[in-house]
Design a protein around this motif. Structure first.
Motif: not given
Ligand code: FES
Length: 148
Positions: A90-97, A106-113, A123-125
């Motif tokens: 679970q991404c620590t930015h906004q919770g996307t799997e 990798q997070c497909t929502a905003h690019g965190s790795e 970031g942005p996480a």
């Molecule tokens: S929810 Fe993962 S980078 Fe924003």
């Protein structure tokens, strides 16, 4: 770059990606298992990491535990026979799997790795992933999930 050149380059890139994926399937395949849910966590047989090909043995660098009892999967990275990490996907930015991509999540929502220990690499996480203690005993990996 004109429209024709853009389309030609895009098609070449897509075709290349498809061919590479077909030629090296072992690099692109991700192993999913459910594990065995116990009272305090998940059990995984060490042999789940083994890959036997053409008489040789190698190891999956990671496997993903998907279990209906869990809200998110857990990615388990293998570093050696006794060292593993277990990361809540679970991404620590906004919770996307998160999606596993080799030694990165990798997070497909905003690019965190995140790296294979759960530390933020891009970031942005700004917080590490939740991780769980892992112990190995009698060819079983135990992922202690009492902290969930
Ligand atoms: S929810 Fe993962 S980078 Fe924003």
């Amino acid at each position: 770059m004109d429209r024709r050149e853009f389309i030609k380059n895009g098609c070449t890139a897509c075709l290349s990606a498809t061919i590479i994926g077909a030629v090296i399937p072992s690099c692109t395949s991700t192993r999913y298992i459910s594990g065995t849910l116990g009272k305090d966590g998940l059990f995984v047989d060490v042999s789940e990491f083994l890959v036997r090909e053409k008489g040789k043995t190698r190891y999956h660098p990671f496997i993903i535990l998907r279990n209906d009892a869990l809200q998110y999967p857990v990615c388990v990275y293998r570093f050696n026979d006794n060292e593993y990490s277990a990361l809540w996907m679970q991404c620590t930015h906004q919770g996307t799997e998160l999606q596993a991509a080799g030694d990165r999540l990798q997070c497909t929502a905003h690019g965190s790795e995140f790296d294979s220990k759960g530390f933020v690499r891009t970031g942005p996480a700004d917080r590490s992933l939740r991780s769980f203690p892992v112990t190995v005993l009698n060819n079983q990996i135990f992922i202690d999930m009492r902290a969930i």
